[in-house]
Design a protein around this motif. Structure first.
Motif, short mmCIF file in Angstrom:
data_model
loop_
_atom_site.label_atom_id
_atom_site.label_comp_id
_atom_site.label_asym_id
_atom_site.label_seq_id
_atom_site.Cartn_x
_atom_site.Cartn_y
_atom_site.Cartn_z
N GLY A 3 -3.81 -11.89 -1.24
CA GLY A 3 -4.98 -11.25 -1.82
C GLY A 3 -5.05 -9.77 -1.53
N HIS A 4 -6.26 -9.24 -1.60
CA HIS A 4 -6.49 -7.81 -1.43
C HIS A 4 -7.08 -7.52 -0.06
CE1 HIS A 4 -5.81 -6.61 -5.69
NE2 HIS A 4 -6.17 -7.87 -5.91
N PRO B 1 -7.68 0.99 -0.82
CA PRO B 1 -7.34 -0.37 -1.24
C PRO B 1 -5.85 -0.67 -1.03
CG PRO B 1 -8.64 0.76 -2.93
CD PRO B 1 -8.19 1.81 -1.95
N LEU B 2 -5.55 -1.87 -0.54
CA LEU B 2 -4.18 -2.31 -0.33
C LEU B 2 -3.95 -3.59 -1.13
CD1 LEU B 2 -4.03 -1.97 3.56
CD2 LEU B 2 -3.31 -0.27 1.87
N GLY B 3 -2.68 -3.90 -1.36
CA GLY B 3 -2.35 -5.16 -2.05
C GLY B 3 -2.31 -4.97 -3.56
N PRO B 4 -2.26 -6.09 -4.32
CA PRO B 4 -2.36 -7.47 -3.80
C PRO B 4 -1.10 -7.91 -3.07
CG PRO B 4 -1.89 -7.51 -6.14
CD PRO B 4 -2.08 -6.07 -5.78
N PHE B 5 -1.29 -8.79 -2.09
CA PHE B 5 -0.18 -9.34 -1.34
C PHE B 5 0.18 -10.72 -1.89
CE2 PHE B 5 -2.52 -6.62 1.70
CZ PHE B 5 -1.52 -5.72 2.00
N ALA C 134 4.64 -6.65 5.37
CA ALA C 134 4.58 -5.76 4.22
C ALA C 134 4.85 -4.34 4.70
CB ALA C 134 3.20 -5.83 3.54
N THR C 135 5.27 -3.50 3.76
CA THR C 135 5.41 -2.06 3.99
C THR C 135 4.36 -1.34 3.17
OG1 THR C 135 7.79 -2.26 4.41
CG2 THR C 135 6.96 -0.09 3.84
N LEU C 136 3.57 -0.51 3.81
CA LEU C 136 2.46 0.17 3.17
C LEU C 136 2.68 1.67 3.20
CD1 LEU C 136 -0.45 -1.80 4.89
CD2 LEU C 136 0.72 -2.37 2.75
N ALA C 137 2.24 2.35 2.16
CA ALA C 137 2.34 3.81 2.09
C ALA C 137 1.00 4.36 1.61
CB ALA C 137 3.46 4.24 1.16
N TYR D 263 -8.57 0.32 10.65
CA TYR D 263 -9.06 -1.05 10.54
C TYR D 263 -8.50 -1.69 9.27
CZ TYR D 263 -12.65 0.44 13.89
OH TYR D 263 -13.33 0.93 15.00
N LEU D 264 -8.38 -3.01 9.29
CA LEU D 264 -8.07 -3.79 8.10
C LEU D 264 -9.32 -4.59 7.74
CD1 LEU D 264 -5.66 -4.46 6.17
CD2 LEU D 264 -5.46 -6.60 7.45
N GLU D 265 -9.75 -4.44 6.50
CA GLU D 265 -10.97 -5.13 6.05
C GLU D 265 -10.61 -6.08 4.92
OE1 GLU D 265 -14.84 -3.04 6.16
OE2 GLU D 265 -14.87 -3.43 3.99
N ARG D 266 -10.98 -7.34 5.10
CA ARG D 266 -10.78 -8.38 4.08
C ARG D 266 -12.11 -9.09 3.88
NH1 ARG D 266 -5.54 -10.38 3.48
NH2 ARG D 266 -6.31 -12.53 3.49
N GLY D 267 -12.73 -8.86 2.72
CA GLY D 267 -14.04 -9.45 2.48
C GLY D 267 -15.05 -8.90 3.46
N GLU D 268 -15.69 -9.81 4.21
CA GLU D 268 -16.69 -9.41 5.20
C GLU D 268 -16.11 -9.20 6.59
OE1 GLU D 268 -19.83 -8.78 4.34
OE2 GLU D 268 -19.26 -9.24 2.25
N THR D 269 -14.81 -9.37 6.70
CA THR D 269 -14.17 -9.30 8.02
C THR D 269 -13.43 -7.99 8.21
OG1 THR D 269 -13.89 -11.70 8.04
CG2 THR D 269 -12.56 -10.43 9.60
#
Length: 264
Positions: free
Chosen positions: A28-29, A46-50, A57-60, A76-82
């Protein structure tokens, strides 16, 4: 979900490159959130979708468009409410890499690093041309200094540039200038401590060195900023040389600029 950065680097194009691994699929995202430690200001990327089964993963992330203020930014990594801080096992420090990064002319310098508690963070500093000190000696009655030119835009080649090491002080005003060697972006300079003492024999005090290079518009301040040692005034203590009984020693300011202290 625990996400760990295994490799982190800010490239010459000011792109934050990350290799991450997770203990659960990254499906997901997600958003990368950078939070300024002092002000609480945030930037979201924004990152993804994975893929559904992806655990690494490799991110730029291009940093210049984010308009990051100077200071330290926690990641931080934020996914939904987390939202969770991103762990890192990469110390993010290579002096050779940092010197290469400093060859270009920049107004802001970005550096990724691992905090003392093991999390990913980003440091943003204002960048101006400077003479980055690599070594200082008081020997055989001389002050010697070597280093590299940072953020000047000069090429790291064999070309020579006319240059001078200048020492200045106030109260009372005094100045001392000697020739210096600059080859590419490497510099070396030496001057007699007897000459320093003779320039203001009745007045102990602090001298401010700078490097004047003919191919650059402004003199370069001398200091040490590229490495990961902050607060050098507290951490680095040089022994004093004595000329005619007067102690002379190099010291750093609170801003990690180099000074020559006479007397005291």
């Amino acid at each position: 979900m625990r996400v760990i950065v295994t490799d982190a680097e800010v490239t010459l194009a000011d792109v934050l490159s990350l290799r991450v691994a997770a203990d659960a699929p990254l499906a997901g995202h997600a958003d990368l959130v950078l939070r300024h430690r002092a002000t609480g200001t945030e930037r979201r990327v924004p990152l993804g979708p994975f893929g559904a089964e992806a655990r690494d993963a490799t991110l730029a992330v291009s940093l210049a468009p984010l308009s990051l203020d100077p200071g330290r930014w926690d990641a931080y990594l934020e996914r939904g409410e987390t939202r969770s801080r991103i762990h890192s096992v990469d110390p993010g420090f290579s002096l050779d890499r940092l010197e290469t990064y400093a060859l270009g002319r920049r107004t802001l310098a970005y550096r990724s690093y691992r905090t003392r508690t093991g999390f990913l963070a980003l440091r943003v500093d204002r960048a101006a041309p400077a003479a980055e000190v690599r070594a200082v000696w008081f020997r055989e009655g001389r002050f010697e200094v070597t280093g590299v030119l940072a953020f000047t835009g000069l090429d790291d080649d064999e070309s020579r540039h006319e240059a001078r090491l200048a020492l200045r002080r106030s109260r009372p005003d005094a100045a001392l200038t000697v020739g210096a060697t600059v080859q590419g972006v490497r510099f070396h300079a030496a001057l007699s401590l007897c000459d320093v003492l003779a320039a203001a024999p009745e007045h102990p005090g602090t001298w401010e060195p700078s490097l004047e290079v003919d191919d650059l518009a402004e003199p370069l301040r001398l200091g040490s900023w590229l490495d990961d040692v902050d607060g050098k005034r507290r951490r680095l203590h040089y022994p004093a040389a004595r000329i005619d009984g007067v102690p002379i020693r190099p010291r750093y300011t609170l801003d990690d600029e180099l000074r020559i202290e006479v007397g005291g």
